[in-house]
Scaffold this motif. Structure first.
Motif, PDB file in Angstrom:
ATOM      1  N   GLU A  39       0.787  -1.244   0.000  1.00  0.00           N
ATOM      2  CA  GLU A  39       0.000   0.000   0.000  1.00  0.00           C
ATOM      3  C   GLU A  39       0.813   1.284   0.000  1.00  0.00           C
ATOM      4  O   GLU A  39       0.249   2.361  -0.249  1.00  0.00           O
ATOM      5  CB  GLU A  39      -0.961  -0.010   1.202  1.00  0.00           C
ATOM      6  N   TRP A  42       6.696   2.813   2.018  1.00  0.00           N
ATOM      7  CA  TRP A  42       7.293   2.192   3.200  1.00  0.00           C
ATOM      8  C   TRP A  42       7.154   0.676   3.121  1.00  0.00           C
ATOM      9  O   TRP A  42       8.096  -0.083   3.340  1.00  0.00           O
ATOM     10  CB  TRP A  42       6.588   2.714   4.468  1.00  0.00           C
ATOM     11  N   ARG A 180      -0.038   5.533  16.988  1.00  0.00           N
ATOM     12  CA  ARG A 180       0.330   6.902  16.605  1.00  0.00           C
ATOM     13  C   ARG A 180      -0.695   7.914  17.136  1.00  0.00           C
ATOM     14  O   ARG A 180      -0.335   8.986  17.609  1.00  0.00           O
ATOM     15  CB  ARG A 180       0.499   6.997  15.081  1.00  0.00           C
ATOM     16  N   PHE A 207      -3.594   4.568   4.712  1.00  0.00           N
ATOM     17  CA  PHE A 207      -2.158   4.544   4.425  1.00  0.00           C
ATOM     18  C   PHE A 207      -1.833   4.666   2.943  1.00  0.00           C
ATOM     19  O   PHE A 207      -0.694   4.417   2.536  1.00  0.00           O
ATOM     20  CB  PHE A 207      -1.501   3.255   4.968  1.00  0.00           C
ATOM     21  N   GLN A 234      -0.547  10.020   9.371  1.00  0.00           N
ATOM     22  CA  GLN A 234       0.088   8.857  10.017  1.00  0.00           C
ATOM     23  C   GLN A 234       0.967   8.048   9.063  1.00  0.00           C
ATOM     24  O   GLN A 234       1.558   7.044   9.490  1.00  0.00           O
ATOM     25  CB  GLN A 234      -0.981   7.982  10.689  1.00  0.00           C
ATOM     26  N   ASN A 235       1.055   8.448   7.813  1.00  0.00           N
ATOM     27  CA  ASN A 235       2.203   8.016   6.996  1.00  0.00           C
ATOM     28  C   ASN A 235       2.478   9.025   5.896  1.00  0.00           C
ATOM     29  O   ASN A 235       1.641   9.881   5.587  1.00  0.00           O
ATOM     30  CB  ASN A 235       2.044   6.587   6.470  1.00  0.00           C
ATOM     31  N   CYS A 283      10.023   5.785  10.630  1.00  0.00           N
ATOM     32  CA  CYS A 283       9.551   4.461  11.045  1.00  0.00           C
ATOM     33  C   CYS A 283      10.370   3.521  10.176  1.00  0.00           C
ATOM     34  O   CYS A 283      10.250   3.548   8.961  1.00  0.00           O
ATOM     35  CB  CYS A 283       8.066   4.330  10.750  1.00  0.00           C
TER      36      CYS A 283
HETATM   37  C1  GZL Z   1       4.424   1.030  10.206  1.00  0.00           C
HETATM   38  C2  GZL Z   1       3.775   0.346   9.017  1.00  0.00           C
HETATM   39  C3  GZL Z   1       2.868   1.313   8.324  1.00  0.00           C
HETATM   40  C4  GZL Z   1       3.607   2.478   7.662  1.00  0.00           C
HETATM   41  C5  GZL Z   1       2.766   2.710   6.460  1.00  0.00           C
HETATM   42  O1  GZL Z   1       5.046   0.144  11.061  1.00  0.00           O
HETATM   43  O2  GZL Z   1       3.030  -0.792   9.414  1.00  0.00           O
HETATM   44  O3  GZL Z   1       2.166   0.628   7.286  1.00  0.00           O
HETATM   45  O4  GZL Z   1       3.695   3.609   8.478  1.00  0.00           O
HETATM   46  C6  GZL Z   1       2.469   1.284   6.035  1.00  0.00           C
HETATM   47  O5  GZL Z   1       3.372   3.438   5.418  1.00  0.00           O
HETATM   48  O6  GZL Z   1       1.428   1.246   5.140  1.00  0.00           O
END
Ligand code: GZL
Length: 329
Positions: A39, A42, A180, A207, A234-235, A283
């Protein structure tokens, strides 16, 4: 429960345990890994880290992408059990609903390692957790924005005496979304000037960049265009989508609306260099080498820490230009 920090794992060189044989009793180790999806930038980086580390460690990785569905993760774990893999690792998309399938793994004598997000299960259903401290990430995000607003000495855009905060939440029910939010809200309550802030709007952007843009558009249209002072995303992917929505509304992201997000992906650094975002809280997705090392120790009968947190930093815009070349994801 032992806690440990994976020192020097913050976005830097990864010391894969290359060279060690990925074998147990002369047979190649097989790990079944259930990844929740693809998704975000990250997530892609985390997947790549795990795949590469398995190669470097000489471990046979059975990889499954659940495409954001918990039932697909449960199916994958059952398939790993049926295959008789040596160890199961998984990143739980949400924190509940895992007891039954992890009990099946335990009954089959297959050790389980929980990676990245958390699962609410009893300690006897897994051997180790490797993750990121989402509550700390939320706390760092608020503490940074509080200090920034003090330095900028801004007047709330909508009048009144409180800064209006919009929040793009992560996947509903995911430990990292809950963590978060918890960290951010607790830091706000504990802050000396906490009463200067209020969360005016909060909704999941799942996300993803696309959903982050859509939800930000709805925030702006429902009165937020002239009142939102701060976006806590949150991301980073959702923040990048929100930036597009803010610009489309004729506002300047990073100036009219201060933006702090979480992950520390390259796209966030570029947005800060472009003056469109203000801070990213790291993260660390580079969990592959630590997972492989932990798996080998478990299969060799060695003791491992029950919980290891990755090392993570905070990157404000002023360091973005010099830091971007060093970033690994
Ligand atoms: C964080 C991770 C999260 C990220 C997002 O540990 O699980 O999921 O912050 C990802 O980018 O989709």
């Amino acid at each position: 429960m032992m806690l440990a920090l994976c020192a020097g794992c913050g976005g830097g060189e990864e010391s894969a345990s290359s060279g060690d044989s990925g074998s147990k009793d002369g047979k190649q180790i097989t790990i079944g890994y259930s990844q929740l999806g693809a998704e975000s930038e990250w997530r892609t980086a985390q997947t790549e880290s795990i795949k590469q580390a398995a190669k470097d460690a000489g471990i046979n990785l059975q990889f499954s992408d659940a495409q954001q569905k918990q039932e697909n993760q449960i199916k994958a774990i059952r398939s790993f059990i049926a295959q008789g893999v040596d160890l199961i690792a998984f990143t739980p998309i949400v924190e509940t609903g895992w007891d039954t399938v992890l009990k099946e793994a335990k009954d089959a004598g297959i050790p389980v390692v929980i990676v990245d997000r958390d699962a609410k299960v009893s300690d006897d259903l897994y051997v180790a957790k490797i993750g990121t401290d989402s509550v700390a990430e939320g706390r760092k995000a608020f503490e940074w924005v509080d200090q920034y607003m003090k330095e900028q000495n801004k007047t709330p855009r909508g009048g009144g005496d409180q800064y209006q905060i919009a929040v793009l939440e992560g996947t509903v029910g995911a430990s990292v979304s809950l963590g978060r939010s918890k960290g951010f809200n607790e830091a706000m309550q504990a802050a000396e000037d906490g009463s200067k802030y209020t969360i005016a709007m909060s909704q999941t952007g799942e996300f993803t960049r696309q959903k982050g843009q859509e939800v930000m558009e709805s925030f702006l249209k429902s009165g937020g265009r002239d009142t939102i002072d701060i976006l806590f995303s949150q991301n980073d992917d959702m923040a990048l989508g929100a930036i597009q929505a803010i610009e489309a509304a004729g506002l300047q992201p990073g100036k009219d609306i201060v933006i702090v997000s979480v992950d520390g992906v390259k796209g966030a650094f570029q947005a800060m260099i472009d003056g469109k975002s203000n801070c990213t809280v790291e993260c660390n997705p580079l969990q592959g080498p630590l997972l492989m090392e932990t798996a080998k120790k478990i299969l060799n009968g060695e003791q491992v820490d029950k919980m290891v947190y990755m090392d993570e930093g905070v990157f404000p815009a002023e360091v973005a230009e010099k830091t971007l070349p060093e970033r690994k994801y």
